[in-house]
Design an enzyme around this catalytic site. Structure first.
Site, PDB file in Angstrom:
ATOM      1  N   VAL A 186       5.449  -2.688  -1.203  1.00 13.47           N
ATOM      2  CA  VAL A 186       4.780  -3.775  -0.357  1.00 13.47           C
ATOM      3  C   VAL A 186       4.429  -3.145   1.127  1.00 13.47           C
ATOM      4  CG1 VAL A 186       5.425  -5.811   0.984  1.00 13.47           C
ATOM      5  CG2 VAL A 186       6.390  -5.583  -1.143  1.00 13.47           C
ATOM      6  N   ASP A 187       5.113  -2.132   1.584  1.00 11.85           N
ATOM      7  CA  ASP A 187       4.620  -1.425   2.798  1.00 11.85           C
ATOM      8  C   ASP A 187       3.263  -1.143   2.601  1.00 11.85           C
ATOM      9  OD1 ASP A 187       6.838  -2.354   4.606  1.00 11.85           O
ATOM     10  OD2 ASP A 187       7.910  -0.364   4.174  1.00 11.85           O
ATOM     11  N   LEU A 188       3.084  -0.020   1.565  1.00 12.16           N
ATOM     12  CA  LEU A 188       2.111   0.524   1.224  1.00 12.16           C
ATOM     13  C   LEU A 188       0.933  -0.285   0.949  1.00 12.16           C
ATOM     14  CD1 LEU A 188       3.399   3.278  -0.962  1.00 12.16           C
ATOM     15  CD2 LEU A 188       2.688   3.605   1.441  1.00 12.16           C
ATOM     16  N   GLY A 191      -0.336  -1.583   4.313  1.00 10.26           N
ATOM     17  CA  GLY A 191      -0.945  -0.981   4.973  1.00 10.26           C
ATOM     18  C   GLY A 191      -2.624  -0.648   4.542  1.00 10.26           C
TER      19      GLY A 191
END
Length: 413
Positions: A186-188, A191
């Site tokens: 999810v972070d990636l 981003g």
């Protein structure tokens, strides 16, 4: 298969390299950990000048998320998303530190931050404050829940968002507990969404001369990642089940085991491929009304896949990968990380970058973006903490005495 890594010498002759896609774009990176820095690394790889602002004496907390690490202040985690950047240490809680940041922003195209909603307003570093002096500024915020809504002020973490978004409910064995994805996906993904938003804002600025606020949330990004599974719910009203390694809409499209429990992936995506599969297996299931079409196979998933598992257990994985590939049925082995990075294809695509020629012990995963006219460059390894503080301040007009006083006051290190 050999697992010996052969790092690519993906070093670039900077003097003779074509102009980078984002050359001349200046980015002030106030983000930390993974999601925000992953965005700014993409911008840096594409040629933008990125100044990463870190806390004096501590830096981005991921510097210390070790082991493993490449050096005292560069963990493998930090090195993942901080190459091609400069490191500036500034205490933004102090007025003198805020002055430095505002001086940098005055000459920046983009600010990237992942503070809690409203967290920078008390320092005068929020978008509404900064756009008055720099109306061309693109201000990109990445938060857990976005700038609006009842949960806007809640902190966001990848793992928690994987749970809240429903992503974990469809990940893992059907008869086991929900699982997270093996990396902070999810972070990636968020981003990347932030990167897309920033680039869209840059194009919009070409037309109207104005910057804007780019607002990306982890939750929104995770919900968008649900893709066809989320759409299955909207179309049917039913709650999608957890299917382990099976596909919700296509059968057979999952993991099977050959002899000795050697696992491989079969991705049989249409009826003609299923017919070829039946020919390879020596069965006539493709003429059976229960299995002739994909909708029929989805309805009879358990029966068909049980029979397929019996057939695949008759021969080793290598046999099946060879015969399936020969007739054009998508399939593949399940590699560990060492095997994946040792693939000749990964080597040919320069997906491992070695910074040894620049005196750094860092080896990094390469960029997947391949541009023919303005290629990604790997100019510098992840910076040492505060490596560029003095030079950055000197560029702003600070002399040695002024810099020494800022250090004595604890504003910089």
């Amino acid at each position: 298969m050999s697992t010996t890594l052969q790092p690519s010498n993906a070093q670039v002759d900077i003097d003779n390299a074509p102009q980078a896609a984002l050359q001349g774009i200046k980015v002030l990176d106030l983000s930390r950990v993974l999601a925000g820095p992953s965005c700014t690394q993409v911008l840096a790889d594409l040629g933008a000048e990125v100044i990463k602002v870190e806390r004096p004496g501590i830096g981005d907390e991921t510097r210390h998320w070790a082991p493993p690490k490449f050096s005292d202040d560069t963990s493998a985690y930090y090195a993942t998303i901080n190459r091609n950047k400069k490191s500036l240490t500034v205490d933004i809680t102090k007025p003198a530190g805020q002055v430095i940041i505002k001086q940098l922003i005055a000459d920046s195209d983009i600010v990237v931050e992942n503070f809690k909603v409203g967290g920078l307003k008390k320092y005068g570093l929020d978008y509404d404050s900064l756009k008055q002096d720099n109306p061309r500024l693109i201000y990109a915020s990445l938060t857990g829940f976005g700038q609006t809504g009842p949960d806007a002020k809640r902190p966001g973490y990848d793992y928690i968002i994987q749970g809240l978004s429903g992503l974990m409910s469809i990940t893992g064995p059907s008869d086991g507990e929900p699982h997270k994805v093996g990396v902070a996906v999810v972070d990636l993904f968020a981003g990347l969404q932030l990167t897309i938003g920033i680039q869209a804002a840059l194009l919009a600025r070409q037309h109207n001369g104005l910057g804007q606020h780019v607002d990306v949330a982890l939750l929104d990004s995770a919900l968008a990642m649900l893709a066809n599974v989320g759409m299955n719910h909207l179309a049917s009203g039913t709650v999608p089940p957890r299917l382990g390694n099976q596909h919700p809409n296509i059968v057979p499209y999952q993991v099977f085991a050959g002899q000795s429990e050697e696992h491989f992936i079969l991705a049989c995506g249409n009826d003609s491929q299923f017919a070829k599969l039946c020919e390879v297996l020596g069965v006539d299931w493709h003429t059976d009304i229960r299995f002739m079409t994909n909708p029929a196979r989805v309805a009879e998933r358990e029966l068909l896949c049980d029979e397929l598992a019996k057939k695949f257990a008759e021969h080793p994985r290598a046999y099946w990968l060879e015969v399936l590939d020969q007739v054009g049925i998508p399939c593949g082995a399940i590699h560990n990380i060492a095997e994946a990075l040792a693939m000749p294809q990964a080597q040919a695509r320069e997906m491992i970058v070695d910074f040894a020629a620049q005196g750094s012990p860092v080896k990094a995963l390469g960029s997947p973006i391949k541009l023919s006219g303005s290629p990604v460059t790997y100019r510098t390894p992840p910076p040492k903490l505060s490596e560029h503080t003095d030079s950055t301040l000197a560029d702003l007009g600070y002399d040695s005495e002024m810099i020494a006083k800022l250090k004595a006051d604890g504003i910089i290190v």
